[in-house]
Enzyme design. Structure first.
Site, PDB file in Angstrom:
ATOM      1  N   GLY A   1       0.794  -1.216   0.000  1.00  0.00           N
ATOM      2  CA  GLY A   1       0.000   0.000   0.000  1.00  0.00           C
ATOM      3  C   GLY A   1       0.827   1.268   0.000  1.00  0.00           C
ATOM      4  O   GLY A   1       2.050   1.257  -0.064  1.00  0.00           O
TER       5      GLY A   1
ATOM      6  N   CYS B   1      11.756  -0.723   4.738  1.00  0.00           N
ATOM      7  CA  CYS B   1      10.899  -0.529   3.562  1.00  0.00           C
ATOM      8  C   CYS B   1       9.656   0.306   3.877  1.00  0.00           C
ATOM      9  O   CYS B   1       9.783   1.522   3.974  1.00  0.00           O
ATOM     10  CB  CYS B   1      10.556  -1.876   2.916  1.00  0.00           C
ATOM     11  SG  CYS B   1      10.307  -1.702   1.145  1.00  0.00           S
ATOM     12  N   PHE B   2       8.499  -0.334   4.104  1.00  0.00           N
ATOM     13  CA  PHE B   2       7.304   0.447   4.480  1.00  0.00           C
ATOM     14  C   PHE B   2       7.585   1.197   5.796  1.00  0.00           C
ATOM     15  O   PHE B   2       7.201   2.351   5.971  1.00  0.00           O
ATOM     16  CB  PHE B   2       6.130  -0.506   4.662  1.00  0.00           C
ATOM     17  CG  PHE B   2       4.785   0.061   4.322  1.00  0.00           C
ATOM     18  CD1 PHE B   2       3.635  -0.493   4.874  1.00  0.00           C
ATOM     19  CD2 PHE B   2       4.632   1.116   3.436  1.00  0.00           C
ATOM     20  CE1 PHE B   2       2.365  -0.006   4.555  1.00  0.00           C
ATOM     21  CE2 PHE B   2       3.365   1.621   3.110  1.00  0.00           C
ATOM     22  CZ  PHE B   2       2.243   1.060   3.680  1.00  0.00           C
TER      23      PHE B   2
ATOM     24  N   ASN C   1      12.050  -4.060  -2.961  1.00  0.00           N
ATOM     25  CA  ASN C   1      10.676  -4.260  -3.406  1.00  0.00           C
ATOM     26  C   ASN C   1       9.874  -3.058  -2.956  1.00  0.00           C
ATOM     27  O   ASN C   1       9.225  -3.072  -1.899  1.00  0.00           O
ATOM     28  CB  ASN C   1      10.081  -5.548  -2.820  1.00  0.00           C
ATOM     29  CG  ASN C   1       8.569  -5.584  -2.993  1.00  0.00           C
ATOM     30  OD1 ASN C   1       8.033  -4.906  -3.886  1.00  0.00           O
ATOM     31  ND2 ASN C   1       7.876  -6.308  -2.141  1.00  0.00           N
TER      32      ASN C   1
ATOM     33  N   HIS D   1      15.861  -4.256   1.735  1.00  0.00           N
ATOM     34  CA  HIS D   1      15.578  -5.413   2.591  1.00  0.00           C
ATOM     35  C   HIS D   1      16.850  -6.116   3.077  1.00  0.00           C
ATOM     36  O   HIS D   1      17.355  -7.031   2.419  1.00  0.00           O
ATOM     37  CB  HIS D   1      14.688  -6.401   1.835  1.00  0.00           C
ATOM     38  CG  HIS D   1      13.285  -5.911   1.673  1.00  0.00           C
ATOM     39  ND1 HIS D   1      12.270  -6.284   2.530  1.00  0.00           N
ATOM     40  CD2 HIS D   1      12.747  -5.035   0.810  1.00  0.00           C
ATOM     41  CE1 HIS D   1      11.144  -5.669   2.169  1.00  0.00           C
ATOM     42  NE2 HIS D   1      11.405  -4.908   1.145  1.00  0.00           N
TER      43      HIS D   1
ATOM     44  N   GLU E   1      17.042  -8.258   5.333  1.00  0.00           N
ATOM     45  CA  GLU E   1      16.752  -9.678   5.607  1.00  0.00           C
ATOM     46  C   GLU E   1      16.841 -10.489   4.323  1.00  0.00           C
ATOM     47  O   GLU E   1      16.802 -11.708   4.331  1.00  0.00           O
ATOM     48  CB  GLU E   1      15.371  -9.834   6.263  1.00  0.00           C
ATOM     49  CG  GLU E   1      14.188  -9.831   5.306  1.00  0.00           C
ATOM     50  CD  GLU E   1      13.870  -8.451   4.716  1.00  0.00           C
ATOM     51  OE1 GLU E   1      14.470  -7.467   5.173  1.00  0.00           O
ATOM     52  OE2 GLU E   1      13.049  -8.381   3.777  1.00  0.00           O
TER      53      GLU E   1
HETATM   54  N1  LIG Z   1       8.135  -3.870   0.565  1.00  0.00           N
HETATM   55  C1  LIG Z   1       7.527  -2.780   1.111  1.00  0.00           C
HETATM   56  O1  LIG Z   1       7.530  -2.586   2.327  1.00  0.00           O
HETATM   57  C2  LIG Z   1       6.804  -1.858   0.147  1.00  0.00           C
HETATM   58  C3  LIG Z   1       6.460  -0.521   0.765  1.00  0.00           C
HETATM   59  C4  LIG Z   1       5.421   0.243  -0.058  1.00  0.00           C
HETATM   60  N2  LIG Z   1       4.158  -0.514  -0.110  1.00  0.00           N
HETATM   61  C5  LIG Z   1       5.968   0.465  -1.461  1.00  0.00           C
HETATM   62  O2  LIG Z   1       5.491  -0.144  -2.401  1.00  0.00           O
HETATM   63  O3  LIG Z   1       6.902   1.245  -1.623  1.00  0.00           O
END
Ligand SMILES: NC(=O)CC[C@H](N)C(=O)O
Length: 382
Positions: free
Chosen positions: A233, A259-260, A301, A349, A351
């Site tokens: 999202g 990331c998010f 991602n 990431h 991980e």
């Molecule tokens: N892998 C994620 O945490 C993606 C974060 C966010 N939804 C984006 O597309 O940038």
């Protein structure tokens, strides 16, 4: 081998790619994103961050090693659809428990095969990520398919984390022989299984909590740190979690986001987030750590990014900070760190799962921060 019917990948700009049906037949919709990873299709399929997305794999041969229970990043497949060039007709791996196609069928995932995934990728690179549908075994005309795609919800503004967050808290303990040194509250916005495992290996007892968790509930656990996970999202839709992060920053509880979680930290600090033209999704993306000057090959991602100033220290109500990492492909911000309070994040990431482990030092950095919350990142990285 049963004869496959025609299938269509239909983009909201009217471009249509014809292929053959694969996995479940039917129709599905989502945001079209491409991943350049040569390996890791199972980790991609089960990463909750891909919820409501249809993933195009640029690597032509997919499914070669089947699927197995160990490589799952969550309890189910989250992608809305899967687009491949040549699915492997055999699964050849000692750990394989099922073919990829059978797993997709069992998970009700509509796929399409035999399309020119490189041409689709070039199209998305030129035109940007957009809404897409897969139609197989359909009576619809091409015009009717395009109309259906254009009726679906865009990713911008989407609040999807509630679909993927854990309903109940659970704990991941350090493995046998590893002493528990810290306790961390991990807010699950779509957490990948590899993340708490990476922390537990360092002696962290990870309490994975729903996104509705409050600061009081975190304080009741008497944790040494707070972690904010990856997830699906638009970060701009995550107001409830931005407020939680702001309260954690005010309490100066050591904070790490991935990331998010990075995007939400950025918004908590007062920066805007924005949608990238087609995002970063793959496992060989070069990122420079501006503290050490080292270049890491990293797993990405993400379709959004944080608009923070790169050349100078920034100042916020929570203190000063700086951009710690940037992408060497396009200079997108890939890391933030506060100097006067114990908080940092990365867009990519560490991980991995799948991907290289160049960035795994960031989990140790989180441990050091919890060991010395008062000294802040600048001294820790020195
Ligand atoms: N892998 C994620 O945490 C993606 C974060 C966010 N939804 C984006 O597309 O940038």
């Amino acid at each position: 081998m049963d004869k496959k019917s025609s299938a269509y990948l239909v983009l909201d700009d009217g471009r249509i790619f014809e292929g053959l049906s694969w996995a479940k037949e039917g129709e599905t919709f989502g945001e079209a994103v491409f991943s350049t990873g040569m390996t890791g299709y199972q980790e991609t399929l089960t990463d909750p961050s891909y919820h409501k997305q249809i993933v195009i794999m640029t690597a032509p041969h997919i499914g070669n090693t089947g699927v197995n229970k160990n490589d799952e990043e969550s309890e189910k497949i989250w992608v809305s659809g899967f687009v491949v060039r040549n699915p492997s007709p055999t699964s050849s791996n000692w750990r394989s428990e099922k073919s990829l196609e059978q797993e997709l069928i069992d998970s009700d995932v509509v796929g399409i095969q035999g399309v020119d995934t490189r041409a689709i990728t070039r199209h998305l690179r030129d035109r940007g990520a957009m809404r897409v549908g897969i139609f197989s075994n359909t009576e619809l005309t091409k015009e009717e398919m395009v109309v259906r795609v254009r009726k679906t919800a865009p990713m911008s503004g989407a609040f999807l984390a509630a679909d993927v967050t854990t309903k109940q808290p659970y704990i991941i303990n350090p493995p046998k022989g590893v002493v528990t040194k810290f306790k961390v509250a991990a807010i699950d916005l779509g957490i990948k299984a590899a993340t708490p495992k990476a922390m537990a290996k360092l002696g962290i007892q990870v309490h994975v909590l729903p996104l509705t968790t409050t600061l009081d509930q975190i304080k009741e656990l008497n944790v040494d740190g707070v972690f904010l996970s990856n997830g699906p999202g638009d970060p701009a839709a995550m107001v409830i979690v931005v407020e939680l992060v702001r309260s954690v920053l005010l309490e100066e509880i050591p904070f790490f986001g991935i990331c998010f979680g990075h995007q939400i930290l950025g918004r908590a600090l007062g920066f805007e987030t924005y949608k990238l033209p087609f995002g970063h999704r793959g496992i060989n993306q070069p990122v420079i750590d501006l503290t050490t000057g080292k270049v890491e090959i990293t797993a990405h991602n993400h379709g959004f990014a944080v608009a923070a100033p790169k050349e100078v220290e920034f100042h916020t109500v929570y203190g000063s900070g700086r951009v710690s990492h940037i992408s060497l492909n396009d200079s997108v911000v890939e890391g933030l760190e506060m100097i006067s309070i114990p908080a940092f994040s990365v867009q990519y990431h560490p991980e991995s799962a799948a991907g290289p482990h160049d960035a795994s030092y960031l989990f140790e950095r989180f441990v050091k921060l919890m060991e010395n919350p008062r000294i802040g990142l600048k001294d820790i990285n020195a």
